[in-house]
Design a protein around this motif. Structure first.
Motif, short mmCIF file in Angstrom:
data_model
loop_
_atom_site.label_atom_id
_atom_site.label_comp_id
_atom_site.label_asym_id
_atom_site.label_seq_id
_atom_site.Cartn_x
_atom_site.Cartn_y
_atom_site.Cartn_z
N ASP A 136 0.45 -1.15 0.18
CA ASP A 136 0.13 -0.23 -0.18
C ASP A 136 1.00 1.14 0.31
OD1 ASP A 136 -2.54 0.97 0.01
OD2 ASP A 136 -2.31 1.63 1.86
N VAL A 137 2.32 1.02 -1.16
CA VAL A 137 2.41 2.37 -1.06
C VAL A 137 2.60 3.64 -2.06
CG1 VAL A 137 4.46 3.08 -2.47
CG2 VAL A 137 5.05 0.59 -0.60
N PHE A 138 2.09 4.62 -0.61
CA PHE A 138 2.36 5.82 -1.88
C PHE A 138 3.39 7.26 -2.29
CE2 PHE A 138 -1.78 4.28 -0.41
CZ PHE A 138 -2.82 5.23 -0.99
N PHE A 139 3.81 7.78 -3.12
CA PHE A 139 4.18 8.51 -2.95
C PHE A 139 4.29 9.39 -3.86
CE2 PHE A 139 8.12 10.85 -5.41
CZ PHE A 139 9.19 10.71 -4.06
N ARG A 140 4.78 10.74 -2.83
CA ARG A 140 4.36 12.33 -3.62
C ARG A 140 5.65 12.99 -4.10
NH1 ARG A 140 -0.92 15.23 -1.52
NH2 ARG A 140 -1.28 13.63 -1.21
#
Length: 464
Positions: free
Chosen positions: A337-341
């Protein structure tokens, strides 16, 4: 001062000693003129009476030359040490900041401004302070000389010097503001210039017939910046001219007062010559101090960019995990469940990515431009940290392993790869530099199909 205390103290001592020489020169001027008035028509006997005072001028000049030589030597030494220290501070800051911040334009612009010859600016700031110190000492001595003539001389000179310096300080602030605001524009111009002039870009710019388009774009942007800069320079020239004219009027007033005093027999010819020269010296030194303060203000603005960068708050890479934990062989890599911004962005590049790469698998990441493929790979290698979610290497989160141990597991060739101007041997060993043996380097060259090419070079694997 902390970087080179002896050099700073030496430069301050030279500035103070040099500040005494103008007063000595003024006193010698009076003595020579008065002596000449007495020996007029006396022939060789009169010449020998004047000669010792002329020798005094020579000694003063020699002292000035020696002080300037010492100052030049110390300046070079101080500048080198300041340059090394500032470069190291910037490099250490860049090394500590997370890699993702290089994608932030504001960080990149701040870094560019911090690299703008700051060692030269800091030395210039030191020189300005020393000039103010020396000029202030000389100003006090010259003021004492002026008071032997008339009390109004010094105030008149002060009135004439203020407007020009006030204009310069105001324009310096405006120029620095324009410099900060136009940093992205100048960066874009430098990029266009590289496309038009660098060898690596020449093939594509000619193939795609881009040269005329790029040249027109460069010319249009440059003309706008040049017009803005020229407008500032014209305004500064006009205002500076008005300020200088005030100085000319006050100087004329001083000369009129001195002429009136000579006519009334209140001054000798020698005193007149000394005071005339003292007015010039006082005006010059006062203007030097005020201009130095203006320069001090300007350099402080630019140096503020350096310290703003060094104090810039940006997340740093976490410290290396203590110990020599070895990463087991054949471990899997798992995204949960990886998010990146990216910094400053409004949207996530990656949203809720979950996947597992098992040992021995060969996979291809396929997606549109900008889909986040390169970002995913950089997260995988520990170069970026997820905004949310966790990446596991084996049974532990990626950040719990020593950074060096993690990065030793990966190799990559990015789209914007770097061409290192080092030997063939060093280029092959990068990634395991210092540990790779000659045999391992040659074996890697064979596997990559470049061994024969390297062996044909004049210096073999040591060819640059």
């Amino acid at each position: 001062l902390r970087t080179h205390p002896l050099g700073a103290v030496g430069l301050a001592g030279i500035a103070l000693l040099g500040s005494l020489l103008p007063a000595v020169e003024l006193w010698l001027t009076q003595q020579v003129l008065d002596e000449l008035a007495q020996v007029l028509g006396a022939g060789s006997a009169g010449f020998w009476r004047v000669l010792p005072w002329v020798a005094g001028f020579f000694a003063t000049l020699l002292a000035f030359v020696l002080l300037e030589m010492g100052r030049a030597v110390l300046q070079v030494d101080v500048q080198e040490k300041i340059g090394l220290r500032l470069q190291r501070l910037v490099i250490d800051k860049v090394r500590a900041v997370e890699l993702v911040h290089f994608e932030d334009p504001t960080f990149y612009d701040a870094l560019k401004r911090a690299n703008e010859d700051m060692s030269g600016r800091l030395l210039s700031l030191l020189n300005v302070l020393l000039n103010v110190l020396g000029a202030a000492g000389g100003l006090g001595a010259i003021l004492a000389v002026l008071l032997t003539g008339h009390w109004v001389l010094a105030p008149l000179v002060v009135i004439g010097s203020v407007p020009g310096v006030w204009v310069m300080m105001g324009m310096s602030k405006k120029t620095h503001w324009v410099y900060r605001e136009r940093t992205p524009a100048y960066r874009y111009l430098r990029y266009l210039r590289e496309l038009l002039s660098e060898r690596g870009q020449a093939v594509e710019t000619r193939l795609f017939t881009l040269r005329r388009h790029l040249l027109d774009e460069w010319r249009q942007k440059m003309i706008g910046l040049v017009r803005e800069r020229r407008g500032l320079e014209v305004k500064q020239a006009w205002l500076g001219g008005l300020g200088d004219s005030v100085g000319g009027w006050t100087y004329t007033g001083c000369m009129a007062i001195l002429a009136w005093m000579v006519a009334g027999a209140a001054l000798t010819i020698g005193q007149y010559g000394m005071l005339t020269r003292a007015v010039q010296q006082f005006s010059w030194r006062l203007e030097q101090i005020m201009r130095s303060l203006g320069t001090l203000h300007e350099e402080a603005l630019y140096l503020g960019d350096l310290f703003e960068f060094l104090e810039r708050i940006a997340p740093e890479e976490p410290p290396a995990t203590a110990g020599e934990m070895a990463i087991p062989a054949n471990v899997s890599l798992r995204f949960e469940d990886v998010f990146f911004r990216y910094p400053g962005a409004e949207d996530d590049v990656l949203k809720g990515v979950s996947l597992e790469l098992k040992a021995g698998e060969r996979i291809a990441l396929v997606g549109e431009n900008g889909a986040g493929k390169t970002t995913l790979v950089k997260l995988m290698m520990g170069l970026y940290r997820p905004t949310a979610g966790t990446i596991f290497l084996g049974d532990k989160p990626l950040e719990d392993w020593p950074k060096e141990a993690v990065r030793a597991q990966f190799s990559a060739v990015f789209q914007d790869f770097v061409r290192y101007q080092f030997s063939v041997r060093e280029n092959i060993a990068f990634g395991d530099l210092g540990r790779a043996t000659d045999g391992e380097i040659e074996r890697a060259a064979e596997l990559a199909g470049v061994a024969e090419y390297a062996q044909k070079m004049p210096a073999g694997y040591d060819e640059l």
